[in-house]
Design a protein around this motif. Structure first.
Motif, mmCIF file in Angstrom:
data_model
loop_
_atom_site.group_PDB
_atom_site.id
_atom_site.type_symbol
_atom_site.label_atom_id
_atom_site.label_comp_id
_atom_site.label_asym_id
_atom_site.label_seq_id
_atom_site.Cartn_x
_atom_site.Cartn_y
_atom_site.Cartn_z
ATOM 1 N N SER A 1 0.835 -1.203 0.000
ATOM 2 C CA SER A 1 0.000 0.000 0.000
ATOM 3 C C SER A 1 0.871 1.254 0.000
ATOM 4 O O SER A 1 1.825 1.352 0.782
ATOM 5 C CB SER A 1 -0.913 0.013 1.234
ATOM 6 N N LEU A 2 0.541 2.200 -0.868
ATOM 7 C CA LEU A 2 1.245 3.469 -0.980
ATOM 8 C C LEU A 2 0.207 4.581 -1.050
ATOM 9 O O LEU A 2 -0.852 4.388 -1.649
ATOM 10 C CB LEU A 2 2.114 3.511 -2.233
ATOM 11 N N ALA A 3 0.491 5.742 -0.492
ATOM 12 C CA ALA A 3 -0.497 6.817 -0.477
ATOM 13 C C ALA A 3 0.134 8.157 -0.824
ATOM 14 O O ALA A 3 1.250 8.463 -0.382
ATOM 15 C CB ALA A 3 -1.166 6.915 0.891
ATOM 16 N N VAL A 4 -0.591 8.947 -1.613
ATOM 17 C CA VAL A 4 -0.219 10.329 -1.909
ATOM 18 C C VAL A 4 -1.357 11.212 -1.417
ATOM 19 O O VAL A 4 -2.519 10.993 -1.786
ATOM 20 C CB VAL A 4 0.020 10.547 -3.413
ATOM 21 N N LEU A 5 -1.030 12.213 -0.616
ATOM 22 C CA LEU A 5 -2.039 13.095 -0.048
ATOM 23 C C LEU A 5 -1.797 14.527 -0.507
ATOM 24 O O LEU A 5 -0.655 14.970 -0.615
ATOM 25 C CB LEU A 5 -2.015 13.045 1.481
ATOM 26 N N GLY A 6 -2.876 15.248 -0.755
ATOM 27 C CA GLY A 6 -2.761 16.634 -1.147
ATOM 28 C C GLY A 6 -2.379 17.539 0.008
ATOM 29 O O GLY A 6 -1.669 18.522 -0.157
ATOM 30 N N GLU A 7 -2.843 17.206 1.198
ATOM 31 C CA GLU A 7 -2.584 18.045 2.363
ATOM 32 C C GLU A 7 -1.297 17.604 3.070
ATOM 33 O O GLU A 7 -0.779 16.522 2.806
ATOM 34 C CB GLU A 7 -3.757 17.968 3.341
ATOM 35 N N PRO A 8 -0.765 18.439 3.953
ATOM 36 C CA PRO A 8 0.422 18.037 4.718
ATOM 37 C C PRO A 8 0.146 16.786 5.543
ATOM 38 O O PRO A 8 -0.967 16.563 6.004
ATOM 39 C CB PRO A 8 0.681 19.249 5.629
ATOM 40 N N HIS A 9 1.187 15.967 5.710
ATOM 41 C CA HIS A 9 1.081 14.769 6.532
ATOM 42 C C HIS A 9 2.234 14.794 7.533
ATOM 43 O O HIS A 9 3.369 15.122 7.165
ATOM 44 C CB HIS A 9 1.158 13.508 5.668
ATOM 45 N N PRO A 10 1.970 14.465 8.797
ATOM 46 C CA PRO A 10 2.985 14.639 9.835
ATOM 47 C C PRO A 10 4.163 13.679 9.768
ATOM 48 O O PRO A 10 5.168 13.892 10.443
ATOM 49 C CB PRO A 10 2.189 14.429 11.134
ATOM 50 N N ALA A 11 4.071 12.595 8.996
ATOM 51 C CA ALA A 11 5.136 11.604 8.981
ATOM 52 C C ALA A 11 5.269 10.989 7.592
ATOM 53 O O ALA A 11 4.414 11.187 6.723
ATOM 54 C CB ALA A 11 4.852 10.508 10.012
ATOM 55 N N GLU A 12 6.362 10.251 7.392
ATOM 56 C CA GLU A 12 6.587 9.585 6.108
ATOM 57 C C GLU A 12 5.774 8.306 5.966
ATOM 58 O O GLU A 12 5.740 7.712 4.889
ATOM 59 C CB GLU A 12 8.070 9.241 5.956
ATOM 60 N N TYR A 13 5.128 7.889 7.051
ATOM 61 C CA TYR A 13 4.340 6.665 7.030
ATOM 62 C C TYR A 13 2.988 6.903 7.698
ATOM 63 O O TYR A 13 2.847 7.741 8.582
ATOM 64 C CB TYR A 13 5.064 5.529 7.773
ATOM 65 N N GLY A 14 1.999 6.150 7.231
ATOM 66 C CA GLY A 14 0.731 6.063 7.919
ATOM 67 C C GLY A 14 0.654 4.718 8.629
ATOM 68 O O GLY A 14 1.263 3.743 8.182
ATOM 69 N N GLU A 15 -0.096 4.655 9.701
ATOM 70 C CA GLU A 15 -0.197 3.416 10.468
ATOM 71 C C GLU A 15 -1.605 3.234 11.006
ATOM 72 O O GLU A 15 -2.257 4.199 11.409
ATOM 73 C CB GLU A 15 0.786 3.413 11.646
ATOM 74 N N PHE A 16 -2.039 1.992 11.005
ATOM 75 C CA PHE A 16 -3.291 1.642 11.668
ATOM 76 C C PHE A 16 -3.167 0.218 12.191
ATOM 77 O O PHE A 16 -2.653 -0.665 11.496
ATOM 78 C CB PHE A 16 -4.499 1.730 10.726
ATOM 79 N N GLY A 17 -3.636 -0.003 13.384
ATOM 80 C CA GLY A 17 -3.594 -1.350 13.937
ATOM 81 C C GLY A 17 -4.101 -1.393 15.356
ATOM 82 O O GLY A 17 -4.549 -0.381 15.916
ATOM 83 N N PHE B 1 2.442 2.018 6.079
ATOM 84 C CA PHE B 1 2.579 2.245 4.644
ATOM 85 C C PHE B 1 3.185 3.628 4.371
ATOM 86 O O PHE B 1 2.946 4.588 5.118
ATOM 87 C CB PHE B 1 1.206 2.131 3.959
ATOM 88 N N PRO B 2 3.990 3.747 3.296
ATOM 89 C CA PRO B 2 4.587 5.038 2.952
ATOM 90 C C PRO B 2 3.546 6.055 2.503
ATOM 91 O O PRO B 2 2.580 5.715 1.815
ATOM 92 C CB PRO B 2 5.538 4.694 1.796
ATOM 93 N N VAL B 3 3.765 7.310 2.893
ATOM 94 C CA VAL B 3 2.880 8.414 2.520
ATOM 95 C C VAL B 3 3.720 9.555 1.957
ATOM 96 O O VAL B 3 4.749 9.928 2.535
ATOM 97 C CB VAL B 3 2.076 8.931 3.730
#
Length: 219
Positions: free
Chosen positions: A109-125, A137-139
């Motif tokens: 899974s890879l993600a590109v976001l239009g808005e600022p993101h606080p980290a280089e990765y997203g996490e859920f668990g 996953f990388p963001v």
């Protein structure tokens, strides 16, 4: 409201290797491009429908082969419009595990976001009683490229232009004269970067879509 998702999906599908090379070079380097790749839109539609995740974004699912000979499925999720969503990481997790559940394939899974993101990765668990489940996953945040404009100007990768057009669309909303100047500069840059005629037409379509002008100025 500018429709960002439709033009993004179009350029994602046409320039998928260039997309990975620009935003996710580690993933690009791990793929054996000589083996080709295949878009799996029907498979992704089934999972999105079953998951009841609401609106579809500019998502693509692509079958690739790693340099180690392992077949992987790469899920690219591009969410380029609106404010940050509190359930974003959870939706990425749901997409990932439902794809694995249905097809029993490794899913990157890879993600590109239009808005600022606080980290280089997203996490859920979650974790409970010794049982741990999760996704990391990388963001990539497009907003971060505002500080790298000279780098974008110098790049021949199509997604340098796509990123510039997206950022200019956000920054010139409601400012017609500024948008006109930005659009003209970007279109001229397509020739300076040495693209083929077909690539110029494809990228112009993206620029024209996200940097829409009143009819008189379009002429």
């Amino acid at each position: 409201m500018t429709d960002y998702d439709s033009p993004w999906k179009t350029v994602l599908e046409r320039y998928f290797p260039a997309f990975l090379e620009f935003y996710f070079p580690a993933a690009h380097a791990g793929i054996d491009w000589s083996r080709g790749y295949a878009l799996l839109d029907k498979e992704l539609q089934k999972v999105a429908r079953d998951a009841a995740l609401g609106r579809r974004w500019a998502d693509v699912l692509v079958r690739v082969t790693g340099r180690d000979g392992v077949e992987d499925w790469v899920l690219v999720h591009v969410e380029v419009q609106g404010t940050p969503k509190t359930d974003f990481d959870q939706r990425m997790f749901v997409y990932n595990y439902r794809l694995y559940d249905r097809y029993a394939r490794p899913v990157v899974s890879l993600a590109v976001l239009g808005e600022p993101h606080p980290a280089e990765y997203g996490e859920f668990g979650y974790e409970r009683w010794g049982c741990r489940m999760g996704l990391r996953f990388p963001v990539v945040s497009l907003a971060a490229y505002r500080a790298r404009w000279a780098e974008l100007d110098a790049s021949a990768n199509p997604f340098a232009v796509v990123t510039q057009a997206h950022l200019q669309a956000q920054e010139t909303a409601g400012a017609v004269s500024a948008r006109y100047a930005a659009k003209l500069t970007l279109v001229r840059s397509l020739y300076r970067r040495g693209y083929s005629r077909q690539d110029i037409l494809e990228l112009f379509r993206f620029i024209d879509w996200v940097l829409a002008l009143p009819e008189a100025l379009e002429q």
